[in-house]
Write an enzyme that holds these catalytic residues in place. Structure first.
Site, mmCIF file in Angstrom:
data_model
loop_
_atom_site.group_PDB
_atom_site.id
_atom_site.type_symbol
_atom_site.label_atom_id
_atom_site.label_comp_id
_atom_site.label_asym_id
_atom_site.label_seq_id
_atom_site.Cartn_x
_atom_site.Cartn_y
_atom_site.Cartn_z
ATOM 1 N NE ARG A 10 -6.846 -24.025 -11.050
ATOM 2 C CZ ARG A 10 -5.935 -23.267 -9.741
ATOM 3 N NH1 ARG A 10 -5.476 -24.210 -8.562
ATOM 4 N NH2 ARG A 10 -5.467 -21.869 -10.130
ATOM 5 C CD GLU A 58 -3.932 -40.048 -6.179
ATOM 6 O OE1 GLU A 58 -3.309 -38.535 -5.706
ATOM 7 O OE2 GLU A 58 -3.777 -40.491 -6.656
ATOM 8 C CG PHE A 83 -2.727 -37.687 -9.355
ATOM 9 C CD1 PHE A 83 -1.322 -37.593 -9.806
ATOM 10 C CD2 PHE A 83 -2.350 -35.881 -8.976
ATOM 11 C CE1 PHE A 83 -0.117 -37.327 -9.854
ATOM 12 C CE2 PHE A 83 -1.468 -35.960 -8.383
ATOM 13 C CZ PHE A 83 0.187 -36.047 -8.696
ATOM 14 C CG HIS A 109 -4.508 -28.478 -11.861
ATOM 15 N ND1 HIS A 109 -5.324 -28.091 -11.266
ATOM 16 C CD2 HIS A 109 -3.244 -27.798 -12.018
ATOM 17 C CE1 HIS A 109 -5.245 -27.688 -10.344
ATOM 18 N NE2 HIS A 109 -3.520 -26.930 -10.451
ATOM 19 N NE ARG A 167 -1.419 -23.769 -11.591
ATOM 20 C CZ ARG A 167 0.099 -23.578 -11.574
ATOM 21 N NH1 ARG A 167 0.890 -25.082 -11.910
ATOM 22 N NH2 ARG A 167 0.546 -23.527 -10.318
#
Length: 312
Positions: A10, A58, A83, A109, A167
């Site tokens: 990330r 989103e 999401f 994530h 992550r």
């Protein structure tokens, strides 16, 4: 012996966006109130005019990205995998996939390594969902070098791309001069003759470590880094299957519909090898330290080693 450098992909995503902004004037980055977590905040700090916070909406963000792509922009819509692929699936399918918009989805994530956030945020189904969307390219880089290369490749690709980032900090394994990233082309990290280990994303480095453990017992494992899940590299799969006759897939994702499913589909058409899948079985994740969760679900080096030994 120096310690292996570890970087979360990330972080690589945020840094690569800044690199793109320095070179191109059509980049725009959208986020859903998670700039600090997705690391698009790095881009926001360097180029605030190129960053749009869409708030915790989103589904709307995906439609905004689709619209901006029709105006000559190359949008990167960023949020957690849960999401992006889960909550906004309909908008990704109908507003981005169906009209084949030039939108890039930066999904961070992903997988159980989200850790303490628990099952609600540990998206182990996103690759399966995105694979069903016609024309969607899926990239799941293994380390910092590959993640940056994937972001650059996604920008240059004309059409929708789903980028999967983690992550947890992972070892940098591709920091050598001859490394080359190409969408749809797997990378053979280790030659072998007894069994083929095809890994993607976070478990790639652990798979390499497991291969070393197997080698110590006289088992020659070929390790393939399948950074592109769609389009899958059929040639690489079948060439290795012809050699070893045994394939094991390793992914931080459900064994249903992800890398294991994609590889099995290729092999089933030719009956080239037997296939065993290592990943999250038909269960939800749980809250806990990321490293401990990877160990519990058999995605650490020792877990992979034991499952390969059992299979062969």
């Amino acid at each position: 012996m120096s310690e292996v450098k570890k970087i979360a992909t990330r972080d690589s995503y945020g840094n690569a966006l800044v690199e793109l902004a320095e070179k191109y004037d059509d980049l725009v980055v959208l986020d859903a109130d998670l700039a600090a977590a997705t690391k698009t905040g790095v881009l926001k700090k360097a180029y605030p005019d190129l960053h749009i916070d869409c708030g915790i909406a989103e589904c709307n963000m995906m439609v905004v990205a689709a619209g901006m792509s029709t105006c000559g922009f190359v949008p990167f819509a960023s949020t957690f995998a849960m999401f992006a692929a889960g909550r906004a699936f309909e908008q990704v399918r109908n507003s981005i996939g169906y009209p084949h918009m030039n939108v890039k989805i930066g999904a961070t994530h992903a997988g159980i390594s989200v850790g303490e956030d628990g099952a609600s945020h540990q998206c182990n189904e996103d690759i399966a969902l995105m694979r069903t969307i016609p024309g969607m390219v899926i990239l799941n880089p293994a380390d910092d070098v590959e993640a940056k290369a994937a972001v650059h490749a996604a920008y240059k690709h004309d059409g929708p791309v789903y980028l999967r980032f983690g992550r947890l900090a992972v070892p940098v394994i591709n920091d050598h001069a001859d490394y080359k990233f190409e969408i749809g082309k797997a990378v053979t990290l280790r030659e072998g003759t007894d069994v083929t280990l095809i890994a993607t994303g976070l478990p790639v480095s652990n798979t390499l470590e497991a291969a070393e453990m197997l080698a110590a017992e006289g088992i020659s494992a070929e390790v393939i880094n399948m950074h592109t899940i769609k389009p899958i590299d059929k040639d690489a799969i079948l060439a290795s299957a012809k050699k070893t006759k045994k394939i094991i897939t390793i992914e931080e994702h459900s064994v249903l519909g992800g890398l294991g499913g994609a590889v099995s589909e290729v092999v089933a058409e030719t009956n080239a090898a037997s296939v065993h899948r290592i990943g999250i079985e038909d269960v939800f994740g749980e809250s806990g330290p990321a490293v401990e969760l990877l160990k519990k679900y058999g995605l650490d080096a020792e877990g992979i080693y034991k499952k390969v030994k059992s299979f062969i």
